[in-house]
Design a protein around this motif. Structure first.
Motif, mmCIF file in Angstrom:
data_model
loop_
_atom_site.group_PDB
_atom_site.id
_atom_site.type_symbol
_atom_site.label_atom_id
_atom_site.label_comp_id
_atom_site.label_asym_id
_atom_site.label_seq_id
_atom_site.Cartn_x
_atom_site.Cartn_y
_atom_site.Cartn_z
ATOM 1 N N MET A 76 5.454 2.078 -2.079
ATOM 2 C CA MET A 76 5.418 1.536 -3.434
ATOM 3 C C MET A 76 4.322 2.216 -4.241
ATOM 4 O O MET A 76 3.374 2.745 -3.678
ATOM 5 C CB MET A 76 5.182 0.029 -3.403
ATOM 6 C CG MET A 76 6.372 -0.764 -2.929
ATOM 7 S SD MET A 76 6.154 -2.540 -3.235
ATOM 8 C CE MET A 76 7.766 -3.132 -2.744
ATOM 9 N N GLU A 85 2.079 0.929 -5.999
ATOM 10 C CA GLU A 85 0.844 0.151 -6.086
ATOM 11 C C GLU A 85 0.741 -0.681 -4.821
ATOM 12 O O GLU A 85 1.723 -0.846 -4.107
ATOM 13 C CB GLU A 85 0.876 -0.760 -7.321
ATOM 14 C CG GLU A 85 2.052 -1.721 -7.325
ATOM 15 C CD GLU A 85 2.232 -2.436 -8.654
ATOM 16 O OE1 GLU A 85 1.238 -2.621 -9.358
ATOM 17 O OE2 GLU A 85 3.367 -2.788 -8.968
ATOM 18 N N ARG A 114 1.317 -5.772 -6.625
ATOM 19 C CA ARG A 114 2.733 -6.050 -6.896
ATOM 20 C C ARG A 114 2.966 -7.548 -7.025
ATOM 21 O O ARG A 114 3.692 -8.004 -7.916
ATOM 22 C CB ARG A 114 3.589 -5.451 -5.783
ATOM 23 C CG ARG A 114 5.108 -5.699 -5.907
ATOM 24 C CD ARG A 114 5.689 -5.175 -7.206
ATOM 25 N NE ARG A 114 5.492 -3.751 -7.345
ATOM 26 C CZ ARG A 114 6.450 -2.848 -7.310
ATOM 27 N NH1 ARG A 114 7.695 -3.220 -7.117
ATOM 28 N NH2 ARG A 114 6.182 -1.582 -7.513
ATOM 29 N N ARG A 150 1.502 -8.799 -10.277
ATOM 30 C CA ARG A 150 2.455 -8.449 -11.346
ATOM 31 C C ARG A 150 3.636 -9.422 -11.343
ATOM 32 O O ARG A 150 4.089 -9.871 -12.398
ATOM 33 C CB ARG A 150 2.938 -7.016 -11.136
ATOM 34 C CG ARG A 150 4.118 -6.584 -11.981
ATOM 35 C CD ARG A 150 3.750 -6.365 -13.411
ATOM 36 N NE ARG A 150 4.874 -5.813 -14.173
ATOM 37 C CZ ARG A 150 5.009 -5.942 -15.481
ATOM 38 N NH1 ARG A 150 4.097 -6.596 -16.190
ATOM 39 N NH2 ARG A 150 6.037 -5.420 -16.106
ATOM 40 N N ALA A 207 9.982 -7.774 -10.788
ATOM 41 C CA ALA A 207 8.731 -7.248 -10.227
ATOM 42 C C ALA A 207 8.980 -6.307 -9.055
ATOM 43 O O ALA A 207 8.300 -5.289 -8.908
ATOM 44 C CB ALA A 207 7.836 -8.397 -9.787
ATOM 45 N N PHE A 208 9.956 -6.637 -8.225
ATOM 46 C CA PHE A 208 10.198 -5.845 -7.021
ATOM 47 C C PHE A 208 11.133 -4.657 -7.239
ATOM 48 O O PHE A 208 11.223 -3.783 -6.374
ATOM 49 C CB PHE A 208 10.752 -6.743 -5.903
ATOM 50 C CG PHE A 208 9.725 -7.654 -5.301
ATOM 51 C CD1 PHE A 208 8.603 -7.137 -4.680
ATOM 52 C CD2 PHE A 208 9.876 -9.032 -5.358
ATOM 53 C CE1 PHE A 208 7.635 -7.971 -4.118
ATOM 54 C CE2 PHE A 208 8.913 -9.880 -4.802
ATOM 55 C CZ PHE A 208 7.797 -9.343 -4.176
#
Length: 220
Positions: free
Chosen positions: A1, A3, A8, A11, A210-211
């Motif tokens: 990812m 970040e 995550r 976020r 988000a994901f």
């Protein structure tokens, strides 16, 4: 990812808060039909408190489990109504499930959904068909587990999760409430969507965003 996992998740909680705020009046209107007309306000306060608490963390040195633990405490402190303990327990379950993990693979994301559903079910002593948020969370958890078992991409998994949650929430219109304040209405609760299931769909939609933000064009 692109970040770390804690960022995550932070976020994710920010997106949940924004989405809940945008639907606050709608959720309270739904609640007004069968409850105290404050569900939107309650959820908005809860996730605002979560984000306030997460802003104090050093996310570069925070584990995913610690993010959920902080969220649980903040939500419970901000929301005294029944929703507070339910989501606090849900987030604590997610924290426990993520304890050994430092990443957020699709399988880990499915674990989060399943843990949240288990936490809510155990704390509320409810089940599917009671006309509660579980009517969205349980189908979402089942869809997550099924998608993870066939190694679906992140986007595919979240599309399945959200579709199952939406179907579950819509089904509450034809249910008579068995738990919560709406249970006092008996047959008069028919025809109304459960506000808890409606907010669960909003939460899951923000989680998906988000994901999948940086997974739009490629499988994870």
């Amino acid at each position: 990812m692109s970040e770390n996992a804690a960022r995550r998740l932070s976020r994710m909680f920010q997106l949940i808060s924004v989405a809940i705020d945008a639907q606050q009046d709608h959720l309270s209107d739904l609640d007004g039909a069968i409850g105290d007309a404050d569900h939107g306000i309650t959820m908005s306060l809860g996730f605002a408190a979560v984000n306030s608490e997460l802003s104090k963390l050093d996310l570069d040195h925070t584990l995913p489990s610690e993010v959920f633990s902080a969220a649980a405490t903040a939500f419970l402190n901000a929301v005294g109504a029944s929703t507070g303990p339910l989501y606090a327990t849900a987030f604590r379950k997610a924290a426990q499930a993520l304890k050994p993990l430092e990443s957020l693979s699709p399988a880990d994301q499915a674990i989060i959904i399943e843990a949240i559903a288990i936490g809510i079910k155990e704390r509320g002593k409810g089940q599917r068909g009671d006309k509660t948020m579980l009517d969205a969370w349980i189908p979402a958890a089942e869809a997550a587990a099924e998608a993870a078992s066939r190694r679906a991409t992140t986007a595919e998994m979240w599309n399945s999760i959200l579709a199952a949650a939406r179907d579950g929430a819509n089904a509450t219109r034809s249910m008579v409430a068995a738990r919560g304040r709406a249970a006092r209405l008996g047959e008069r609760s028919l025809g109304h969507m459960d506000p808890g299931s409606a907010s669960a769909v909003i939460i899951l939609g923000a989680m998906r965003d988000a994901f999948t933000e940086d997974h739009v064009s490629r499988p994870h």
